[in-house]
Design a protein around this motif. Structure first.
Motif, PDB file in Angstrom:
ATOM      1  N   GLU A   9      10.279  31.339  13.752  1.00 13.20           N
ATOM      2  CA  GLU A   9       9.754  32.243  13.575  1.00 13.20           C
ATOM      3  C   GLU A   9      10.705  33.688  13.507  1.00 13.20           C
ATOM      4  N   PHE A  10      10.079  34.491  12.688  1.00 13.52           N
ATOM      5  CA  PHE A  10      11.267  35.213  12.773  1.00 13.52           C
ATOM      6  C   PHE A  10      10.399  37.080  12.575  1.00 13.52           C
ATOM      7  N   GLN A  11      11.116  38.464  12.409  1.00 12.35           N
ATOM      8  CA  GLN A  11      11.097  39.323  12.671  1.00 12.35           C
ATOM      9  C   GLN A  11       9.793  39.484  11.316  1.00 12.35           C
ATOM     10  N   ASN A  12       8.589  40.954  11.308  1.00 15.47           N
ATOM     11  CA  ASN A  12       7.664  41.161  10.361  1.00 15.47           C
ATOM     12  C   ASN A  12       9.006  41.687   9.236  1.00 15.47           C
ATOM     13  N   ALA A  13      10.103  41.703   9.626  1.00 13.71           N
ATOM     14  CA  ALA A  13      10.364  42.518   8.074  1.00 13.71           C
ATOM     15  C   ALA A  13      10.891  41.737   7.545  1.00 13.71           C
ATOM     16  N   VAL A  14      11.266  40.102   6.957  1.00 17.74           N
ATOM     17  CA  VAL A  14      11.393  39.068   6.728  1.00 17.74           C
ATOM     18  C   VAL A  14      10.198  38.619   5.670  1.00 17.74           C
ATOM     19  N   LYS A  45       0.032  35.413   8.289  1.00 16.43           N
ATOM     20  CA  LYS A  45       0.721  36.348   8.183  1.00 16.43           C
ATOM     21  C   LYS A  45       1.486  36.576   6.484  1.00 16.43           C
ATOM     22  N   ARG A  98      22.789  36.199   9.696  1.00 15.36           N
ATOM     23  CA  ARG A  98      23.586  37.000  10.102  1.00 15.36           C
ATOM     24  C   ARG A  98      24.297  37.111   8.643  1.00 15.36           C
TER      25      ARG A  98
END
Length: 296
Positions: A9-14, A45, A98
């Protein structure tokens, strides 16, 4: 051509980058196999341009899978390596995290990197893993072994008293470390936790392991580099009845008095490196070596 995709799972920005990747794969008519939990996460998504297949382990993948793409940071890449196991499937990562020592493909360069991957314009680096098991008896069967590409860490469970870590190399006492813990790292892991604890950077393929104490009470105790043909045994003394034992991103609680055994794994990971990448260029870029206004 068949490729596997692993992610978490990741943030929407990705999402825009993931959508771009799947669009490019669909345009090339690639048969896509997506890790099942990640596939479920992506379901609402992204817009699917092509039907995908799901897998849980490498045994579910076709035998002619060309490579696996990890979508995320280095932690996701380590998890992808655990999924691949000893299958020999090459792996590389697109960095949504990062620093990205392992997941080295920049998310802004997906199209260029994918063109190189699909054309086979890359090199394979074989990276050593650590094999470990816990217990005081003889080595168990392979099903009880755990593996780590980066490092294995022994660390105190409580936040107060330090522990005593007895480290043996080839059954000879190396040292009894009064410390918060001990790291045993591969050359691949030498740029991770070990580095932050004062350990050296070791070039992959050097045939070594690094043993690095975590906050040792005796300041004369320094990291040491040993041959990767060595077998290492760790025994812990502690005021607590347990300590923490981690291998890459997995952590377990182990009873004090239980020995930890470590050696080189019987197989290596096939890590993909694009032609313009190298270990030296990666550490220059990621660790900002030479970044000085006098150089510009």
């Amino acid at each position: 051509m068949k490729i596997a995709i692993y992610g978490r799972e990741f943030q929407n920005a990705v999402i825009q980058y993931v959508q771009a990747l799947f669009d490019l794969l669909a345009a090339e008519d690639i048969e896509i196999w997506v890790y099942q939990p990640f596939n479920e996460f992506l379901a609402d998504k992204i817009a699917w341009r092509k039907e995908t297949h799901s897998f849980y382990s490498y045994t579910d993948l076709p035998g002619d899978t060309r490579f696996m793409l990890s979508l995320g940071g280095d932690g996701t890449m380590l998890a992808a390596v655990s999924i691949i196991g000893d299958s020999g499937i090459p792996v590389t990562g697109i960095n949504f995290g990062r620093l990205g020592f392992l997941a080295s493909i920049n998310k802004d360069k997906i199209e260029h990197a994918l063109a190189q991957l699909l054309s086979g314009n890359y090199d394979i680096e074989k990276r050593v893993l650590l094999a470990t098991y816990k217990g005081n008896g003889p080595e168990p069967d392979a099903r009880q072994l755990a593996f780590a590409l980066n490092d294995i860490t022994i660390i105190k469970k409580d936040s107060s008293a330090m522990i005593t870590v007895h480290a043996y190399v080839n059954n000879e006492l190396l040292n009894a470390y009064w410390a918060d813990g001990l790291i045993i790292a591969t050359p691949t892991g030498s740029t991770a936790y070990s580095l932050s604890c004062g350990g050296p950077i070791v070039m992959p393929g050097s045939g070594n392991f690094i043993i690095t104490p975590i906050s040792p009470h005796n300041l004369n105790v320094r990291p040491i580099v040993v041959s990767d043909s060595s077998t290492i045994r760790i025994e812990v003394e502690s005021r607590s009845d347990s300590f923490l034992f981690s291998y890459d991103s997995t952590t377990e609680t182990v009873n004090t008095g239980t020995a930890i055994h470590i050696r080189k794994a019987d197989y290596a990971v096939n890590l993909i490196r694009l032609k313009q990448e190298s270990f030296f260029s990666t550490i220059r870029h990621k660790l900002l070596w030479g970044l000085d206004t006098r150089n510009y």
